[in-house]
Design a protein around this motif. Structure first.
Motif, PDB file in Angstrom:
ATOM      1  N   ILE A  41       0.840  -1.206   0.000  1.00  0.00           N
ATOM      2  CA  ILE A  41       0.000   0.000   0.000  1.00  0.00           C
ATOM      3  C   ILE A  41       0.869   1.247   0.000  1.00  0.00           C
ATOM      4  N   ARG A  42       1.953   1.235   0.756  1.00  0.00           N
ATOM      5  CA  ARG A  42       2.838   2.406   0.796  1.00  0.00           C
ATOM      6  C   ARG A  42       3.411   2.720  -0.586  1.00  0.00           C
ATOM      7  N   GLU A  43       3.528   1.709  -1.435  1.00  0.00           N
ATOM      8  CA  GLU A  43       4.051   1.921  -2.788  1.00  0.00           C
ATOM      9  C   GLU A  43       3.034   2.620  -3.691  1.00  0.00           C
ATOM     10  N   ILE A  44       1.752   2.310  -3.513  1.00  0.00           N
ATOM     11  CA  ILE A  44       0.684   2.899  -4.340  1.00  0.00           C
ATOM     12  C   ILE A  44      -0.505   3.236  -3.434  1.00  0.00           C
ATOM     13  N   PRO A  45      -0.349   4.204  -2.539  1.00  0.00           N
ATOM     14  CA  PRO A  45      -1.375   4.440  -1.514  1.00  0.00           C
ATOM     15  C   PRO A  45      -2.730   4.879  -2.054  1.00  0.00           C
ATOM     16  N   ASP A  46      -2.783   5.460  -3.235  1.00  0.00           N
ATOM     17  CA  ASP A  46      -4.075   5.913  -3.768  1.00  0.00           C
ATOM     18  C   ASP A  46      -4.830   4.810  -4.494  1.00  0.00           C
ATOM     19  N   GLN A  47      -4.237   3.597  -4.606  1.00  0.00           N
ATOM     20  CA  GLN A  47      -4.872   2.520  -5.364  1.00  0.00           C
ATOM     21  C   GLN A  47      -5.476   1.420  -4.496  1.00  0.00           C
ATOM     22  N   TYR A  48      -5.505   1.604  -3.193  1.00  0.00           N
ATOM     23  CA  TYR A  48      -6.124   0.607  -2.321  1.00  0.00           C
ATOM     24  C   TYR A  48      -7.604   0.927  -2.142  1.00  0.00           C
ATOM     25  N   PHE A  49      -8.380  -0.041  -1.658  1.00  0.00           N
ATOM     26  CA  PHE A  49      -9.828   0.133  -1.464  1.00  0.00           C
ATOM     27  C   PHE A  49     -10.113   0.893  -0.164  1.00  0.00           C
ATOM     28  N   TRP A  50      -9.804   2.178  -0.152  1.00  0.00           N
ATOM     29  CA  TRP A  50      -9.986   2.953   1.074  1.00  0.00           C
ATOM     30  C   TRP A  50     -11.446   3.255   1.380  1.00  0.00           C
ATOM     31  N   LEU A  51     -12.335   3.104   0.431  1.00  0.00           N
ATOM     32  CA  LEU A  51     -13.736   3.444   0.664  1.00  0.00           C
ATOM     33  C   LEU A  51     -14.494   2.329   1.377  1.00  0.00           C
ATOM     34  N   HIS A  52     -13.829   1.211   1.637  1.00  0.00           N
ATOM     35  CA  HIS A  52     -14.393   0.113   2.429  1.00  0.00           C
ATOM     36  C   HIS A  52     -14.201   0.409   3.917  1.00  0.00           C
ATOM     37  N   LYS A  53     -15.179   0.054   4.729  1.00  0.00           N
ATOM     38  CA  LYS A  53     -15.088   0.288   6.175  1.00  0.00           C
ATOM     39  C   LYS A  53     -14.193  -0.777   6.812  1.00  0.00           C
ATOM     40  N   ARG A  54     -12.891  -0.577   6.662  1.00  0.00           N
ATOM     41  CA  ARG A  54     -11.925  -1.576   7.135  1.00  0.00           C
ATOM     42  C   ARG A  54     -11.940  -1.723   8.659  1.00  0.00           C
ATOM     43  N   PHE A  55     -12.349  -0.693   9.373  1.00  0.00           N
ATOM     44  CA  PHE A  55     -12.342  -0.726  10.839  1.00  0.00           C
ATOM     45  C   PHE A  55     -13.767  -0.702  11.389  1.00  0.00           C
ATOM     46  N   LYS A  56     -14.695  -1.299  10.654  1.00  0.00           N
ATOM     47  CA  LYS A  56     -16.105  -1.279  11.056  1.00  0.00           C
ATOM     48  C   LYS A  56     -16.307  -1.963  12.398  1.00  0.00           C
ATOM     49  N   ASN A  57     -15.773  -3.141  12.567  1.00  0.00           N
ATOM     50  CA  ASN A  57     -15.894  -3.863  13.840  1.00  0.00           C
ATOM     51  C   ASN A  57     -14.722  -3.506  14.743  1.00  0.00           C
ATOM     52  N   ARG A  58     -15.034  -3.301  16.024  1.00  0.00           N
ATOM     53  CA  ARG A  58     -14.023  -2.861  16.968  1.00  0.00           C
ATOM     54  C   ARG A  58     -13.897  -3.858  18.107  1.00  0.00           C
ATOM     55  N   PRO A  59     -12.718  -3.924  18.743  1.00  0.00           N
ATOM     56  CA  PRO A  59     -12.582  -4.769  19.936  1.00  0.00           C
ATOM     57  C   PRO A  59     -13.592  -4.352  21.007  1.00  0.00           C
ATOM     58  N   GLU A  60     -13.960  -5.301  21.827  1.00  0.00           N
ATOM     59  CA  GLU A  60     -14.956  -5.039  22.865  1.00  0.00           C
ATOM     60  C   GLU A  60     -14.552  -3.840  23.718  1.00  0.00           C
ATOM     61  N   GLY A  61     -15.485  -2.918  23.863  1.00  0.00           N
ATOM     62  CA  GLY A  61     -15.252  -1.740  24.685  1.00  0.00           C
ATOM     63  C   GLY A  61     -14.676  -0.565  23.922  1.00  0.00           C
ATOM     64  N   GLU A  62     -14.307  -0.755  22.669  1.00  0.00           N
ATOM     65  CA  GLU A  62     -13.719   0.348  21.892  1.00  0.00           C
ATOM     66  C   GLU A  62     -14.794   1.016  21.045  1.00  0.00           C
ATOM     67  N   ALA A  63     -14.758   2.337  20.993  1.00  0.00           N
ATOM     68  CA  ALA A  63     -15.766   3.112  20.286  1.00  0.00           C
ATOM     69  C   ALA A  63     -15.685   2.899  18.773  1.00  0.00           C
ATOM     70  N   ARG A  64     -16.817   3.048  18.106  1.00  0.00           N
ATOM     71  CA  ARG A  64     -16.855   2.980  16.655  1.00  0.00           C
ATOM     72  C   ARG A  64     -16.081   4.163  16.061  1.00  0.00           C
ATOM     73  N   VAL A  65     -15.574   3.982  14.857  1.00  0.00           N
ATOM     74  CA  VAL A  65     -14.765   5.042  14.244  1.00  0.00           C
ATOM     75  C   VAL A  65     -15.500   5.721  13.087  1.00  0.00           C
ATOM     76  N   TYR A  66     -16.579   5.146  12.594  1.00  0.00           N
ATOM     77  CA  TYR A  66     -17.307   5.730  11.460  1.00  0.00           C
ATOM     78  C   TYR A  66     -18.609   6.373  11.942  1.00  0.00           C
TER      79      TYR A  66
END
Length: 288
Positions: free
Chosen positions: A263-288
């Motif tokens: 990703i660091r080689e081509i950072p604009d070509q990854y699927f950033w529009l996917h909610k990669r951090f949708k699920n969080r560890p127990e007790g951690e707040a949502r990010v979206y």
């Protein structure tokens, strides 16, 4: 949906540079109109690259919108243009890596992350290499039929329904040592996942790459699709040594670490529009 397919059929008659210009214009429009998805992309970049300036994040996501629109517009090329046109669009590098493993009677899992060139590249690859693929049925019947037909375009892909499980995948792989094309780098929920670092933040990451490679006694070969101007580059990397181990968490983190480097080689070509951090560890707040 039929109208959309008709438009894609017409768009595929355009040269690639013209499709790119259309995608850039539509991508910029989508960046401004799709506020929720823009927020997802910017949030992902903030979590993964906290030292990056806000201006640079905005630039990357604007480019990413254009790439994602272009990916959608190029489905017509992948589905209906000649096989020769697709071959000429994609340069395949280091194919010998997987060919030599198959010649030795080894099974192979192709770790194939979600970069924006992944669709066109796999249509070129499937012309020269049989593949096993997992398929999830689409809600729209017309779309489902077209995507399934597209996957089978060269009669060289063994499609396993997602609900059939690992045994069906492994059985298909062992038929002529057919490589399994696997895309495990998104948030598929907490079931069968562990929380490991993806850049700076814990992310729910499925452990399938480690588990399947162990059960199938298969080698893992990373495969990265890049867009290079109006063309594509598909690169095989050497098979991972000492993988899998008895530590599935460490194996899963290794997968993410390799992905981070690419990703660091081509950072604009990854699927950033996917909610990669949708699920969080127990007790951690949502990010979206």
């Amino acid at each position: 949906m039929k109208i959309a397919f008709a438009l894609l059929w017409l768009i595929r008659l355009l040269p690639m540079w013209a499709i790119g210009m259309l995608a850039d214009a539509l991508g910029l429009l989508a960046y401004h109109l799709a506020a929720d998805r823009r927020k997802v992309g910017l949030t992902n970049l903030r979590l993964c690259f906290p030292q990056m300036s806000e201006k640079e994040r905005e630039r990357l996501i604007k480019a990413n919108f254009g790439y994602m629109i272009r990916l959608a517009l190029e489905y017509g090329v992948a589905w209906w243009s000649s096989a020769e046109r697709i071959r000429k669009l994609v340069t395949i590098k280091n194919l010998h890596i997987v060919e030599e493993l198959r010649a030795k009677g080894e099974d192979v899992i192709l770790f194939y992350p979600h970069f924006v060139g992944f669709e066109m590249c796999v249509f070129a690859l499937n012309q020269v290499l049989p593949l096993v693929s997992v398929y999830s049925q689409q809600k729209n019947d017309t779309l489902d039929a077209q995507i399934y037909a597209g996957r089978q375009r060269y009669n060289n892909c063994y499609i396993v329904p997602r609900n059939e499980g690992l045994r069906s995948i492994i059985k298909a792989m062992r038929k002529e040592h057919t490589p399994f094309l696997y895309l495990p780098d998104q948030d598929f929920g907490v079931r069968d996942s562990v929380f490991v670092k993806f850049f700076e933040k814990d992310a729910a990451t499925i452990t399938g790459l480690s588990r399947i490679s162990k059960l199938a006694r298969a080698r893992v070969v990373p495969l990265i699709a890049r867009r290079v101007g109006n063309r594509f580059e598909l690169e095989f990397y050497p098979a991972w040594e000492n993988y899998p181990t008895d530590d599935v968490v460490a194996d899963t983190r290794r997968m993410n670490a390799f992905l981070e480097e690419r990703i660091r080689e081509i950072p604009d070509q990854y699927f950033w529009l996917h909610k990669r951090f949708k699920n969080r560890p127990e007790g951690e707040a949502r990010v979206y």
